[in-house]
Write a protein that holds these residues in place. Structure first.
Motif, PDB file in Angstrom:
ATOM      1  N   PHE A   1      12.936 104.831  13.397  1.00 53.21           N
ATOM      2  CA  PHE A   1      12.362 105.034  12.060  1.00 53.21           C
ATOM      3  C   PHE A   1      12.028 103.675  11.428  1.00 53.21           C
ATOM      4  N   PHE A   2      12.988 102.773  11.435  1.00 55.80           N
ATOM      5  CA  PHE A   2      12.764 101.442  10.855  1.00 55.80           C
ATOM      6  C   PHE A   2      11.636 100.706  11.571  1.00 55.80           C
ATOM      7  N   GLU A   3      11.610 100.801  12.886  1.00 51.21           N
ATOM      8  CA  GLU A   3      10.583 100.074  13.647  1.00 51.21           C
ATOM      9  C   GLU A   3       9.190 100.594  13.318  1.00 51.21           C
ATOM     10  N   ARG A   4       9.100 101.909  13.194  1.00 53.12           N
ATOM     11  CA  ARG A   4       7.797 102.492  12.881  1.00 53.12           C
ATOM     12  C   ARG A   4       7.325 102.054  11.492  1.00 53.12           C
ATOM     13  N   ILE A   5       8.256 102.026  10.554  1.00 50.96           N
ATOM     14  CA  ILE A   5       7.926 101.618   9.184  1.00 50.96           C
ATOM     15  C   ILE A   5       7.431 100.169   9.162  1.00 50.96           C
ATOM     16  N   ALA A   6       8.159  99.300   9.852  1.00 49.46           N
ATOM     17  CA  ALA A   6       7.781  97.874   9.853  1.00 49.46           C
ATOM     18  C   ALA A   6       6.384  97.705  10.436  1.00 49.46           C
ATOM     19  N   ARG A   7       6.090  98.465  11.475  1.00 46.65           N
ATOM     20  CA  ARG A   7       4.772  98.383  12.101  1.00 46.65           C
ATOM     21  C   ARG A   7       3.683  98.864  11.152  1.00 46.65           C
ATOM     22  N   TYR A   8       3.932 100.007  10.541  1.00 50.72           N
ATOM     23  CA  TYR A   8       2.899 100.630   9.716  1.00 50.72           C
ATOM     24  C   TYR A   8       2.610  99.824   8.458  1.00 50.72           C
ATOM     25  N   TYR A   9       3.672  99.359   7.808  1.00 52.09           N
ATOM     26  CA  TYR A   9       3.467  98.635   6.550  1.00 52.09           C
ATOM     27  C   TYR A   9       3.288  97.134   6.772  1.00 52.09           C
TER      28      TYR A   9
END
Ligand code: ADP
Ligand code: ZN
Length: 733
Positions: free
Chosen positions: A84-92
């Motif tokens: 979840f955290f990794e996806r967020i960092a990538r997206y934002y």
């Protein structure tokens, strides 16, 4: 001997990727995601969270340094949240360390960061004594004249006075209070004894559709689109009961703290007696309370959390149901630092956990409704109010080509009078705080502005001061115009404070109350107001948009919108959507009880297309009209935006940096349109010059590709220039 494990750590530094370290071979504790670690970083050391345990024994190992220390032996989030955290960092396009650091409550790692600073507010003590020194006299004088003042404002007004304040407190001449709000779940009001009403047909259909999703373990998103007063909360409650009986974990999000007590009350009444606990999680809790809830979720004692946007990070191993109430609200978007939208994160988290999501609203965001129309998320509609109560009748009061005394039209005054006579409650919406939105010199036309933000200062008559609504700075109103020295300074326009005064003159016997962010301070203000309204101790409630949201006040039969145009004509492509939603929501406060309601909307632009949809309670009509404009312009939800804000203290440096960045972006843009640099609407904020570059594209992938390149290859802004990348911006000011 087995080779040591490699661990990937989200270090608290402004760099996107996690860093690899070796787990010391001699340590008894094995590496687990969620552990807070200290690691060597360059010449110093830094803190970070363990995200993943990688394979050991690779070539990569050479040159890797060892983790220095385990700061807390217990993991602070479950392994399932790493993705979840990794996806967020990538997206934002945001540093992973800061993503995790923002997600976890500060008290969790208070040991390293120290507890967050309290919000101290100073007041003059009830004493006539004369303070000893001149500086001390100045401050006490100020406090006596203007009332309680937060520390940061005092510091701005009287620089270098921290020791003076301490001394005054020690002398007992000022009192200090920590004003962080602490809404607690207890004391929440609510009608029935937790008896479930018989469902309406629409409610039953909605639950029928949800049931298989709740029982399964596939991602299942729904929009619950229900007119105001249609009983959306009842659907949330039943869905939550069902999920809980299946042993699944539940997260309920509300757009702001003020709305938690009401919802918590309803959940408490209905969902008591379970084996596990429910808890509240929001930024108003004390550090200890938040830590307790966090640990309770980690330890699986708590299976239901109700909270504001940051609760999307509650450390559940796996969620079964996420409910996002009033999903259209901008309160779900964090507007500082790491700028996520909790509504969007809810969908991702549910995707990763295979959960059901219910996005509920009477006025869904265009993005959500588009998804529903395209069949990407299920659409559940509640078309009627409960118990066949009618929707309120909405009328426009046309103020074009006519002038009125004060800010209330004769029609609205008459309606208020009738309501008072019938002893029914009225609600007036005016989306401006203070007495007057600006002070104008009638000789030379000068408007008094905040020296740091260049925005007009709002006048507060009762406290006799001027206030900047952007930086919170305050000043004393000048006697003469700072430009021409003339004495014709006059407060112009109307805020909630002036409206209240007008009402006192018109209806001296009426019991008035005001609800805006100025009056709703202190921890009991909100629940007290809700109680007063419910008991019928208020005849007319005046408020800003705060009054429009989600409240279920059963006795309001008249809603008046004092100035609909104020919201309609903000320079923002979403202004029509905001206005439609605000007008529909505030209209929805009328006639929720036994008595029917009516709504009067004052405007100088009665022909605007928004009004037709508001009067007809017709969301789809609004969506279709607004959709044409958005599609033509390539605006969301038919296009995607990224807002890059460049700011700094020196105008020239900021402008130069912005031009360079824009030129770089232009040269690599591909399918992305690069707009700007142009001054932000708030071209100066807290003394800093602000420019923006807007990236616009028909689909997301080219935007992300460009940002990725941008991060790798674009020239770094020079020292003193700050850059913020806001993906899916909500507030473009
Ligand atoms: P919404 O969130 O859709 O505006 P609420 O969930 O606040 O509406 O419901 C409005 C009121 O109707 C509440 O007081 C609620 O208790 C009541 N209510 C909800 N469902 C029913 C029902 N099926 N029968 C009777 N009253 C209901
Ligand atoms: Zn300011």
């Amino acid at each position: 001997m087995p080779s040591p494990a490699v661990v990937h750590v989200a270090v608290f530094v402004p760099l996107r990727k996690p860093f690899s370290y070796l787990w010391p071979a001699g340590w008894k504790q094995s590496p687990t995601p969620g552990l807070l670690l200290r690691v060597p970083f360059g010449p110093r050391s830094a803190y970070g969270f363990l995200l993943r345990v990688g394979a050991g024994g690779e070539a990569e190992e050479n040159g890797l340094k060892e983790v220095t220390e385990i700061v807390d032996p217990e993991p602070l989030f479950p392994p399932s949240m790493t993705a979840f955290f990794e996806r967020i960092a990538r997206y934002y396009h945001h540093p992973i360390g800061d993503v995790v650091g923002t997600a976890l409550p500060p008290s969790i790692f208070a040991r390293i960061a120290g507890a967050p600073a309290p919000e101290l507010v100073y007041s003059a003590a009830a004493t006539e004594a004369v303070p000893p020194g001149p500086k001390q006299r100045q401050i006490v004088d100020w406090l006596r004249r203007h009332g309680s003042t937060p520390r940061r404002q005092l510091r701005a007004l009287f620089p270098g006075t921290a020791p003076v304040l301490k001394r005054l407190a020690a002398l007992g001449m000022v009192t200090v209070e920590d004003c962080r709000r602490e809404w607690t779940a207890n004391g929440a009001e609510g009608g029935g004894e937790g008896i479930a009403p018989e469902l309406t047909v629409d409610q039953r259909d909605a639950l029928e559709a949800l049931r298989p999703a709740l029982a399964g373990d596939a991602f299942a998103p729904f929009l619950l689109h229900g007119v105001t007063g249609s009983g959306k909360t009842e659907v949330y409650l039943r869905a939550a009961e069902e999920a809980r009986s299946l042993g699944r974990k539940i997260l309920v999000l509300v757009p702001e703290i003020a709305l938690t007590p009401q919802l918590v009350g309803r959940f408490r009444q209905r969902m008591g007696g379970a084996q596990k606990e429910m808890a509240v999680l929001h930024s108003g809790l004390s550090n200890r309370e938040r830590r307790t809830v966090w640990k309770g979720v980690m330890a699986d004692r708590i299976d239901l959390v109700i909270g504001t946007r940051s609760a999307i990070f509650a450390p559940f191993e796996s969620l079964g149901l996420i409910i996002v109430d009033e999903e259209h609200e901008s309160g779900y978007k964090q507007s500082e630092g790491f700028r996520y939208n909790a509504r969007d994160l809810a969908l991702w988290r549910a995707q990763l956990d295979g959960a059901t999501v219910i996005l509920g609203s009477a006025t869904p965001s265009l993005a959500t409704f588009r998804r529903a129309r395209e069949g990407k998320i299920g659409l559940l509609s509640l078309r009627c109010r409960v118990l066949f109560r009618p929707l309120p009748e909405v009328h426009l009061v046309d103020l074009s080509r006519r002038s009125i005394q004060g800010c209330l039209s004769p029609e609205l005054v008459t309606a208020l009078g009738e309501n008072l006579e019938r002893k029914e409650q009225s609600l007036l919406l005016l989306n401006r705080r203070g007495f007057a939105p600006f002070i104008l010199c009638h000789d030379c036309g000068t408007v008094i502005r905040c020296p740091r933000c260049e925005i007009s200062l709002t006048y507060y008559r009762r406290r006799n001061l001027l206030r900047c609504h952007y930086c919170d700075g305050i000043a004393e109103p000048p006697d003469t115009c700072p430009h021409c020295r003339g004495a014709s300074l006059n407060p112009c326009g109307t805020g909630t404070e002036r409206l209240e005064e007008e009402l006192v003159t018109l209806f001296p016997a009426a019991r008035l109350a005001r609800m805006d962010s100025d009056s709703m301070t202190g921890k009991d203000a909100y629940p007290q107001m809700v109680g007063k309204m419910a008991r019928g101790d208020v005849d007319i409630l005046v408020g800003t948009q705060m009054v429009a949201k989600g409240h279920d006040f059963a006795r309001i039969t008249l809603v008046g919108v004092v100035d609909a145009d104020a919201t309609l004509f903000l320079p923002d492509f979403r202004s029509a959507e905001r206005a439609f939603s605000l007008l529909t929501q505030v209209s929805g406060r009328a006639g929720r009880g036994v008595l029917p309601g009516r709504v009067l909307i004052q405007t100088r632009n009665p022909a605007h297309y928004v009004f037709g949809s508001v009067i007809g309670h017709d969301y789809e009509n609004f969506y279709d009209q607004e959709g044409v404009f958005r599609r033509d312009m390539g605006y969301p939800p038919f296009g995607h935006l990224v807002n890059i804000v460049i700011s700094g203290g020196k105008d020239e440096t900021v402008e130069e940096a912005a031009s360079l960045l824009a030129a770089w972006l232009q040269s690599s843009a591909g399918a992305v349109e690069v707009l700007g640099p142009a001054p932000c609407l708030l071209g100066r904020l807290r003394g800093k010059r602000r420019l923006q570059i807007v990236l616009k594209a028909a689909s997301r992938p080219p935007l992300h590709q460009l940002l990725e390149l941008f991060e790798k290859d674009a020239p770094r802004p020079p020292a003193g220039v700050k850059m913020i990348v806001d993906v899916d911006p909500v507030d473009m000011f």
